[in-house]
Design a protein around this motif. Structure first.
Motif, mmCIF file in Angstrom:
data_model
loop_
_atom_site.group_PDB
_atom_site.id
_atom_site.type_symbol
_atom_site.label_atom_id
_atom_site.label_comp_id
_atom_site.label_asym_id
_atom_site.label_seq_id
_atom_site.Cartn_x
_atom_site.Cartn_y
_atom_site.Cartn_z
ATOM 1 N N ASP A 88 35.984 24.240 76.716
ATOM 2 C CA ASP A 88 35.861 22.797 76.571
ATOM 3 C C ASP A 88 37.085 22.149 77.213
ATOM 4 O O ASP A 88 38.202 22.298 76.715
ATOM 5 C CB ASP A 88 35.776 22.445 75.087
ATOM 6 C CG ASP A 88 35.622 20.953 74.837
ATOM 7 O OD1 ASP A 88 35.721 20.165 75.796
ATOM 8 O OD2 ASP A 88 35.420 20.573 73.666
ATOM 9 N N LEU A 89 36.865 21.448 78.299
ATOM 10 C CA LEU A 89 37.963 20.810 79.030
ATOM 11 C C LEU A 89 37.844 19.291 79.004
ATOM 12 O O LEU A 89 38.205 18.595 79.954
ATOM 13 C CB LEU A 89 38.010 21.333 80.470
ATOM 14 C CG LEU A 89 38.293 22.836 80.573
ATOM 15 C CD1 LEU A 89 38.260 23.293 82.017
ATOM 16 C CD2 LEU A 89 39.638 23.193 79.929
ATOM 17 N N GLU A 90 37.317 18.791 77.883
ATOM 18 C CA GLU A 90 37.236 17.349 77.643
ATOM 19 C C GLU A 90 36.591 16.646 78.840
ATOM 20 O O GLU A 90 35.517 17.042 79.278
ATOM 21 C CB GLU A 90 38.634 16.822 77.303
ATOM 22 C CG GLU A 90 39.208 17.551 76.091
ATOM 23 C CD GLU A 90 40.598 17.143 75.717
ATOM 24 O OE1 GLU A 90 40.778 16.761 74.552
ATOM 25 O OE2 GLU A 90 41.509 17.220 76.568
ATOM 26 N N GLY A 91 37.217 15.625 79.393
ATOM 27 C CA GLY A 91 36.635 14.915 80.522
ATOM 28 C C GLY A 91 37.130 15.387 81.869
ATOM 29 O O GLY A 91 36.907 14.717 82.886
ATOM 30 N N GLY A 92 37.806 16.551 81.894
ATOM 31 C CA GLY A 92 38.280 17.100 83.159
ATOM 32 C C GLY A 92 39.670 16.668 83.556
ATOM 33 O O GLY A 92 40.145 17.000 84.651
ATOM 34 N N TYR A 93 40.369 15.912 82.675
ATOM 35 C CA TYR A 93 41.779 15.560 82.877
ATOM 36 C C TYR A 93 42.034 14.784 84.167
ATOM 37 O O TYR A 93 43.135 14.833 84.723
ATOM 38 C CB TYR A 93 42.658 16.822 82.813
ATOM 39 C CG TYR A 93 42.430 17.595 81.545
ATOM 40 C CD1 TYR A 93 42.813 17.082 80.319
ATOM 41 C CD2 TYR A 93 41.764 18.820 81.561
ATOM 42 C CE1 TYR A 93 42.555 17.770 79.138
ATOM 43 C CE2 TYR A 93 41.504 19.509 80.385
ATOM 44 C CZ TYR A 93 41.909 18.970 79.181
ATOM 45 O OH TYR A 93 41.637 19.651 78.016
ATOM 46 N N GLY A 94 41.016 14.082 84.634
ATOM 47 C CA GLY A 94 41.194 13.274 85.834
ATOM 48 C C GLY A 94 41.315 14.076 87.116
ATOM 49 O O GLY A 94 41.667 13.511 88.166
ATOM 50 N N LEU A 95 41.010 15.360 87.059
ATOM 51 C CA LEU A 95 41.167 16.215 88.235
ATOM 52 C C LEU A 95 39.982 16.070 89.185
ATOM 53 O O LEU A 95 38.834 15.959 88.741
ATOM 54 C CB LEU A 95 41.282 17.681 87.812
ATOM 55 C CG LEU A 95 42.489 18.039 86.947
ATOM 56 C CD1 LEU A 95 42.364 19.469 86.436
ATOM 57 C CD2 LEU A 95 43.787 17.861 87.723
#
Length: 251
Positions: A88-95
């Motif tokens: 689970d990487l949340e929303g992708g950390y803006g990457l």
């Protein structure tokens, strides 16, 4: 390579397919290497890290874990077990999609859970999010199982079922392997199942264990995860043990 044949990603994808109605794929959520090894030893064929559980284990609030620490935690969990791990990487950390996929590969995870809540707590534009998911799919190819989390039920939308179906269909068209309308009530699962056809559907297990896994499967769930629920139960057990120790300690 898996002893059952194929890459770990193929094994994970196969575990999602052709499930009997009363036999959904149950994926416990480890937050560290110790919990991951315990779940593997119990016989689970794959694991799904929960971002909230990992955050808590690292001393952060949910959503506040720095990307580097989350990837490091996932890497430790993957290294601790031999079964496939989805992260689970949340929303992708803006990457950007290619960088996200590369960092997932470096961690060893073969699946990823990506939510459609934005950094300020609002739902992302569904078409823009679908376009980003399509970029993730293109960058990853078949070697990453993409679970698209749909947050319509937890963000106060007026018609969460309709919103969840619309978003899930967009994300499926973008290449998601599975969709996860988190916190969808069991009563909505049949409608979600009917709207999504054969696409795997992820349901969140309730803290009280009801409905049962088999019943959630009969309602339409293909895959069941727990969020940080297993960590919270473990925390409560540890707190009870700590209280008992203190009560029996001298002084």
């Amino acid at each position: 390579m898996s002893p059952t044949g194929g890459s770990a990603a193929e094994v994970l994808r196969r575990l999602h397919r052709d499930r009997a109605a009363d036999d959904p794929l149950v994926l416990p959520g480890p937050w560290d290497a110790v919990s991951a090894r315990a779940f593997e030893a119990a016989g689970f064929p794959a694991l799904a890290t929960p971002s909230a559980g990992v955050a808590s284990s690292l001393g952060y609030e949910d959503g506040a874990t720095p990307a580097a620490e989350m990837f490091a935690a996932v890497t430790r969990i993957v290294r601790a077990v031999s079964v496939p791990v989805t992260a689970d990487l949340e929303g992708g950390y803006g990457l950007p999609a290619p960088e996200l996929v590369e960092r997932v590969r470096e961690s060893g995870a073969v699946g990823v859970n990506l939510e459609d809540t934005g950094p300020s707590g609002e739902l992302k534009d569904p078409r823009a999010h679908a376009e980003w998911l399509a970029e993730v799919r293109t960058a990853a190819g078949p070697e990453l199982l993409v679970n698209a989390r749909v947050d319509a039920y937890i963000r106060g939308t007026s018609e969460p079922l309709e919103e969840a179906i619309a978003r899930a269909r967009l994300y499926a068209e973008a290449g998601a392997d599975c969709v996860y309308p988190i916190a969808a009530p069991p009563a909505d699962l049949p409608a979600l199942r009917a709207a999504l056809g054969d696409l795997p559907l992820n349901a969140l297990a309730a803290p009280d264990g009801r409905p049962s896994f088999a019943e959630l499967g009969r309602l339409g769930a293909t895959r069941i995860t727990f969020g940080d629920g297993l960590l919270l139960r473990t925390r409560d057990d540890l707190a009870a043990l700590a209280t008992k120790l203190r009560e029996n300690a001298p002084g």
